[in-house]
Write a protein that holds these residues in place. Structure first.
Motif, short mmCIF file in Angstrom:
data_model
loop_
_atom_site.label_atom_id
_atom_site.label_comp_id
_atom_site.label_asym_id
_atom_site.label_seq_id
_atom_site.Cartn_x
_atom_site.Cartn_y
_atom_site.Cartn_z
N SER A 61 0.81 -1.22 0.00
CA SER A 61 0.00 0.00 0.00
C SER A 61 0.84 1.27 0.00
N ASP A 62 2.17 1.15 0.20
CA ASP A 62 3.05 2.31 0.19
C ASP A 62 3.56 2.55 -1.24
N PHE A 63 4.19 3.70 -1.43
CA PHE A 63 4.64 4.06 -2.78
C PHE A 63 5.98 4.76 -2.69
N ILE A 64 6.94 4.29 -3.49
CA ILE A 64 8.28 4.87 -3.47
C ILE A 64 8.68 5.32 -4.87
N ALA A 65 9.43 6.41 -4.94
CA ALA A 65 9.85 6.96 -6.22
C ALA A 65 11.26 7.52 -6.08
N ARG A 66 11.95 7.62 -7.21
CA ARG A 66 13.23 8.32 -7.23
C ARG A 66 12.95 9.79 -7.48
N TYR A 67 13.34 10.62 -6.52
CA TYR A 67 13.04 12.04 -6.61
C TYR A 67 14.05 12.77 -7.49
N GLY A 68 15.28 12.26 -7.50
CA GLY A 68 16.33 12.87 -8.30
C GLY A 68 17.68 12.62 -7.66
N GLY A 69 18.73 12.38 -8.48
CA GLY A 69 20.05 12.12 -7.93
C GLY A 69 20.03 10.92 -7.01
N ASP A 70 20.45 11.12 -5.76
CA ASP A 70 20.42 10.02 -4.79
C ASP A 70 19.31 10.23 -3.76
N GLU A 71 18.28 10.97 -4.14
CA GLU A 71 17.13 11.19 -3.26
C GLU A 71 15.93 10.36 -3.71
N PHE A 72 15.21 9.84 -2.72
CA PHE A 72 14.01 9.06 -2.97
C PHE A 72 12.88 9.60 -2.11
N CYS A 73 11.65 9.36 -2.56
CA CYS A 73 10.46 9.78 -1.81
C CYS A 73 9.59 8.56 -1.52
N LEU A 74 9.05 8.51 -0.32
CA LEU A 74 8.17 7.42 0.08
C LEU A 74 6.86 7.99 0.61
N ILE A 75 5.74 7.48 0.08
CA ILE A 75 4.41 7.84 0.58
C ILE A 75 3.93 6.68 1.45
N PHE A 76 3.50 7.00 2.65
CA PHE A 76 3.21 5.97 3.64
C PHE A 76 1.85 6.23 4.28
N GLN A 77 0.97 5.22 4.27
CA GLN A 77 -0.30 5.30 4.98
C GLN A 77 -0.12 4.70 6.38
N TYR A 78 -0.74 5.32 7.38
CA TYR A 78 -0.53 4.82 8.74
C TYR A 78 -1.74 5.08 9.62
N LYS A 79 -1.81 4.33 10.72
CA LYS A 79 -2.84 4.53 11.73
C LYS A 79 -2.29 5.28 12.94
N LYS A 80 -1.06 4.91 13.33
CA LYS A 80 -0.42 5.54 14.48
C LYS A 80 0.96 6.04 14.08
N THR A 81 1.42 7.10 14.74
CA THR A 81 2.75 7.63 14.47
C THR A 81 3.82 6.57 14.64
N ALA A 82 3.60 5.69 15.62
CA ALA A 82 4.58 4.62 15.87
C ALA A 82 4.73 3.70 14.66
N ASP A 83 3.66 3.57 13.85
CA ASP A 83 3.74 2.74 12.65
C ASP A 83 4.77 3.30 11.67
N VAL A 84 4.77 4.63 11.52
CA VAL A 84 5.72 5.28 10.61
C VAL A 84 7.14 5.11 11.11
N LEU A 85 7.34 5.37 12.40
CA LEU A 85 8.67 5.26 12.98
C LEU A 85 9.22 3.85 12.84
N PHE A 86 8.36 2.86 13.08
CA PHE A 86 8.79 1.46 12.95
C PHE A 86 9.19 1.15 11.51
N ALA A 87 8.38 1.61 10.54
CA ALA A 87 8.63 1.29 9.14
C ALA A 87 9.91 1.94 8.62
N VAL A 88 10.11 3.23 8.94
CA VAL A 88 11.30 3.91 8.41
C VAL A 88 12.57 3.45 9.13
N GLU A 89 12.44 3.09 10.41
CA GLU A 89 13.61 2.56 11.12
C GLU A 89 13.99 1.19 10.56
N LYS A 90 12.99 0.39 10.23
CA LYS A 90 13.25 -0.90 9.59
C LYS A 90 13.97 -0.69 8.26
#
Length: 324
Positions: free
Chosen positions: A237-266
């Protein structure tokens, strides 16, 4: 030992079964699941539903004992008592057919996704629903557990993929233009209150040193492999793209803030421990991540906020996450 009658047959229950049937345990499990759930018998009558299902169908009606699928809305079905077969255009018959096939398949789990019309504030709208049919057998009696998910955002994402060719030629990910199209779709859904949306900006730490030391071909190889590592790490359900150069963008759906922190730390940890191999040389890299969660007035504002957080993460030494 408790004895129940199913279809005229008497069945003795084990202590565990007795706990399930003689307490509110099953009610608690069914009504506290986040997923919309429905249980039907082989005659397609609803045995029970949970509150999440009523929410997804925008109804407070008592649905128990109703005919599941409501294929009677189809004129062909009303006339012939058979599904019309136009699965893509007739959602009612598609769901009915899915239930019929599940009932006759034994233990095989099946899924379908269909556009479903609903009315909100007097206006008719469509959303895409995914129905998962799970046949179950209790005491030689078959019933079907149906899990229902709103996959409208994913369907919109797939539609954009088909319509646009905005792919980055090096990594195979979506490019910046395509990212903004998809992000805008997610953003509109978030503003209607259907999802919580986070945008994460990701950058490789000290990537210029890779190019300077091993050459640009090594850098390109690393970008391709990094894209693959990150794409495998995120959810469907998430979406990732190359933004340019060595930068990337990730769109993330979540229920709790802890879900985002867990996912990006992983994600950060998996990149840090991954061995990037180029011409028999094993290289290690780290990434910095800026994750913007607070609601913004526009897609650009959300992306800019994530970019500011990314810069803060790099200024603090990199290989870290800044989240707000």
């Amino acid at each position: 030992m408790m004895i129940l009658s199913f279809g005229g047959k008497r069945s003795m229950l084990s202590p565990i079964d007795r706990l399930f049937y003689t307490s509110n345990f099953s009610d608690f499990l069914f009504d506290n699941l986040d997923d919309a759930m429905c249980l039907i018998d082989v005659n397609f009558h609803v045995l029970r539903v949970n509150d999440a299902l009523k929410k997804i169908f925008n109804t407070d009606e008592n649905m128990e004992n109703m005919f599941f699928g409501d294929a009677s809305k189809c004129a062909h079905f009303a006339r012939t008592n058979k599904a019309c077969g136009e699965d893509e255009s007739c959602a009612a018959c598609a769901v009915y057919t899915g239930a019929v096939q599940a009932a006759g398949s034994g233990k095989k789990i099946s899924r379908i996704s269909v556009p479903w019309e609903y009315t909100e504030n007097g206006k008719k709208n469509d959303k895409y629903l995914q129905f998962t049919f799970i046949p179950l057998t209790f005491f030689n009696q078959t019933c079907i557990l149906i899990s229902i998910h709103d996959v409208s955002v994913q369907e919109e994402q797939d539609r954009l993929i088909k319509e646009l060719s905005g792919r980055d030629s090096l990594t195979g990910l979506a490019d910046r233009r395509y990212f903004y199209d998809v992000c805008e779709s997610y953003f509109r859904t978030a503003r209607r209150g259907f999802i919580n949306l986070a945008v994460c900006m990701i950058d490789i730490d000290s990537f210029v040193s890779v190019n300077d030391t091993y050459g640009h071909k090594a850098g390109d190889s690393m970008l391709k492999e990094l894209a693959s590592v990150m794409e495998k790490s995120i959810r469907q359900s998430d979406f990732i793209a190359r933004y340019g150069g060595d930068e990337f963008c990730l769109i993330f759906q979540y229920k709790k803030t802890a879900d985002v922190l867990f996912a990006v730390e992983k994600l950060r940890g998996q990149v840090e421990t991954h061995d990037f191999v180029y011409k028999a040389k094993t290289l290690r890299i780290t990434i910095s991540i800026g994750a913007a969660l607070k609601p913004c007035h526009s897609t650009d504002a959300l992306v800019n906020r994530a970019g500011s957080l990314l810069r803060a993460a790099k200024e603090k030494g990199g290989n870290r996450i800044e989240i707000d």
